[in-house]
Design a protein around this motif. Structure first.
Motif, PDB file in Angstrom:
ATOM      1  N   ARG A  60      41.507  44.236  43.298  1.00 14.39           N
ATOM      2  CA  ARG A  60      42.762  44.381  42.539  1.00 14.39           C
ATOM      3  C   ARG A  60      43.945  43.968  43.389  1.00 14.39           C
ATOM      4  NH1 ARG A  60      43.697  50.208  40.987  1.00 14.39           N
ATOM      5  NH2 ARG A  60      42.973  50.459  43.147  1.00 14.39           N
TER       6      ARG A  60
ATOM      7  N   PRO B 172      36.913  45.498  29.490  1.00  7.26           N
ATOM      8  CA  PRO B 172      37.459  44.302  30.149  1.00  7.26           C
ATOM      9  C   PRO B 172      36.384  43.227  30.349  1.00  7.26           C
ATOM     10  CG  PRO B 172      38.335  46.280  31.176  1.00  7.26           C
ATOM     11  CD  PRO B 172      37.270  46.737  30.215  1.00  7.26           C
TER      12      PRO B 172
ATOM     13  N   ASN C 242      42.438  46.445  29.507  1.00 10.05           N
ATOM     14  CA  ASN C 242      42.659  47.189  30.748  1.00 10.05           C
ATOM     15  C   ASN C 242      43.373  48.507  30.468  1.00 10.05           C
ATOM     16  OD1 ASN C 242      44.824  46.800  33.639  1.00 10.05           O
ATOM     17  ND2 ASN C 242      43.018  48.041  33.424  1.00 10.05           N
TER      18      ASN C 242
ATOM     19  N   MET D 297      33.910  45.385  45.246  1.00  5.52           N
ATOM     20  CA  MET D 297      34.204  46.447  44.289  1.00  5.52           C
ATOM     21  C   MET D 297      34.108  47.794  44.991  1.00  5.52           C
ATOM     22  SD  MET D 297      32.316  45.077  40.813  1.00  5.52           S
ATOM     23  CE  MET D 297      33.226  46.180  39.729  1.00  5.52           C
TER      24      MET D 297
ATOM     25  N   THR E 254      36.817  43.407  39.061  1.00  5.67           N
ATOM     26  CA  THR E 254      37.653  44.552  38.703  1.00  5.67           C
ATOM     27  C   THR E 254      37.944  44.510  37.208  1.00  5.67           C
ATOM     28  OG1 THR E 254      39.807  45.604  39.007  1.00  5.67           O
ATOM     29  CG2 THR E 254      39.733  43.238  39.258  1.00  5.67           C
ATOM     30  N   SER E 255      38.156  45.674  36.638  1.00  9.37           N
ATOM     31  CA  SER E 255      38.552  45.729  35.224  1.00  9.37           C
ATOM     32  C   SER E 255      40.077  45.628  35.084  1.00  9.37           C
ATOM     33  CB  SER E 255      38.067  47.039  34.591  1.00  9.37           C
ATOM     34  OG  SER E 255      38.655  48.161  35.250  1.00  9.37           O
TER      35      SER E 255
ATOM     36  N   GLU F 130      35.486  41.400  33.986  1.00 11.22           N
ATOM     37  CA  GLU F 130      35.154  42.247  35.129  1.00 11.22           C
ATOM     38  C   GLU F 130      34.200  41.561  36.116  1.00 11.22           C
ATOM     39  OE1 GLU F 130      34.115  46.154  33.999  1.00 11.22           O
ATOM     40  OE2 GLU F 130      33.995  46.910  36.065  1.00 11.22           O
ATOM     41  N   ASP F 131      33.198  40.849  35.624  1.00 14.17           N
ATOM     42  CA  ASP F 131      32.237  40.212  36.530  1.00 14.17           C
ATOM     43  C   ASP F 131      32.906  39.112  37.361  1.00 14.17           C
ATOM     44  OD1 ASP F 131      30.212  41.828  35.680  1.00 14.17           O
ATOM     45  OD2 ASP F 131      29.472  40.420  34.165  1.00 14.17           O
TER      46      ASP F 131
END
Length: 400
Positions: free
Chosen positions: A294, A203, A187, A285, A211-212, A206-207
């Motif tokens: 996030r 990252p 990250n 996202m 979010t990364s 992510e999936d």
């Protein structure tokens, strides 16, 4: 307290009220973003400072086992001063001026600015460096609590306190390197333009997390730590103590402690996020505020931290509420107390009136830049100092 020493509940109430005053004064002195003196809550700079100081207290009290149990104020002040020295030397000396300048650029704001490139201005650089340091400290706290809850002094239980402390410190530090590298480093390398793909992988979560951001890992790690703290502080180590019939078998409870930290962390993460989805619908996202994945992950960490704070308040200032012969009843009442007080703190922090005035914050929920973690961690650090370095003075009479 449940350790057999005498406890005075009236003093507990008084000490709790004094703690609130100290809390308010320190928050206004160091962190309050508009009415404070130093205004360090920016937010990541203040959050990383609070987390680093709390870990410094844990180094002294839990890793090196230097605690005050004789109501000696002078010794308490000395242990507090040692923690402050570790904090200052570690944060500004080690990260900003050694690692940041001679090893890993992103640990030092000055090194980031000197490297140049997009976004390399001092405020941005300090926030990115602070986020990286926060992640390192989170890894250290996570491993440290798992170690102290499950392994205790194993395998150095027959050595001197100093040998145990040094060995445990390097043991915790070694495992924390792997935790940081896998869950947080990708990250941090993705924060820069262009992404530092040869220094860190993209990252990999992510999936699953949408979010990364490593806030995903903060969520389940904080949730798992709450469970371990409840086992250690509210259940006297049950059921972990059942997995080790003697210090030589302590490694078994260490593995179980790790499994609980991970499994319980993910279970709580998805339960809380399911509840949040019910109220705010599914995040997506690119969403903002409460629609931002996030924020949802960070909010799980924030909620877990509220319960950790409630747990410490009930343990230190209210003697864990009850101490009956029935362990099951003790655990049930203590859990109910922690849950109720945690929710009271939640609604206090996010209220539209009292919370914003006390915390000097903008009313509302959903801003990552207004995370409650800084205040919660600072509050836990204050209670830890009072409990571990000053023996909860005047709550307990000294042993014997």
């Amino acid at each position: 307290m449940s350790d057999g020493r005498q406890f005075n509940y009236i003093y507990g109430v008084i000490a709790f009220l004094v703690m609130i005053v100290v809390n308010f004064a320190l928050w206004r002195l160091f962190f309050a973003p508009t009415n404070g003196v130093f205004k360090l809550f920016t937010p990541m700079y203040g959050l990383s400072l609070a987390a680093f100081f709390m870990f410094s207290v844990m180094i002294v009290a839990d890793i090196f086992e230097y605690r005050e149990r004789e109501n000696n104020i002078g010794k308490g002040l000395m242990l507090t001063a040692v923690s402050l020295v570790i904090f200052y030397a570690g944060y500004y000396g080690l990260f900003w001026n050694v690692l940041g300048k001679y090893g890993v650029t992103y640990f030092s704001p000055q090194a980031i600015v000197s490297a140049g490139g997009t976004g390399a201005e001092i405020w941005n650089a300090r926030e990115n460096a602070s986020l990286a340091i926060l992640y390192v400290i989170t890894a250290l706290i996570w491993v440290s609590i798992i170690w102290n809850t499950g392994l205790k002094s194993f395998p150095w239980q027959n050595d001197t306190k100093w040998v145990r402390g040094v060995s445990r410190f390097f043991g915790v530090a070694t495992f924390s390197v792997f935790v940081y590298a896998i869950f947080f480093h990708p990250n941090v390398t993705a924060l820069f333009v262009p992404k530092q793909i040869y220094a860190g992988v993209l990252p990999w979560w992510e999936d699953a997390a949408m979010t990364s951001s490593s806030f995903y890992h903060l969520g389940w790690m904080f949730a798992g730590l709450f469970v371990l703290m409840f086992i250690e502080d509210s259940m006297e180590g049950f059921p972990l103590d059942k997995f080790s019939s003697g210090e030589e078998k302590r490694w078994v409870s260490g593995i179980v402690s790790l499994v609980i930290a991970v499994a319980a962390g993910f279970v709580i993460l998805y339960i809380i996020e399911a509840i949040l989805n019910y109220y705010w619908y599914e995040p997506f996202m690119g969403g903002n505020y409460t629609d931002d994945p996030r924020f949802r992950h960070l909010h799980v960490a924030e909620i877990s931290a509220f319960f950790m704070l409630a747990l410490l308040i009930i343990k230190v200032y209210f003697n864990n509420i009850i101490n009956l012969k029935s362990s099951a009843l003790n655990y049930l009442v203590r859990f109910a107390g922690v849950f109720v007080l945690g929710m009271v703190i939640y609604f206090f922090y996010y209220s539209d009136t009292i919370g914003p005035k006390y915390m000097d914050r903008v009313p509302g929920v959903g801003s990552i830049d207004d995370t409650s973690l800084c205040w919660t961690i600072m509050s836990m650090a204050i209670i830890m100092v009072h409990d571990k370095f000053f023996n909860g003075l005047p709550l307990r009479r000294k042993d014997g």
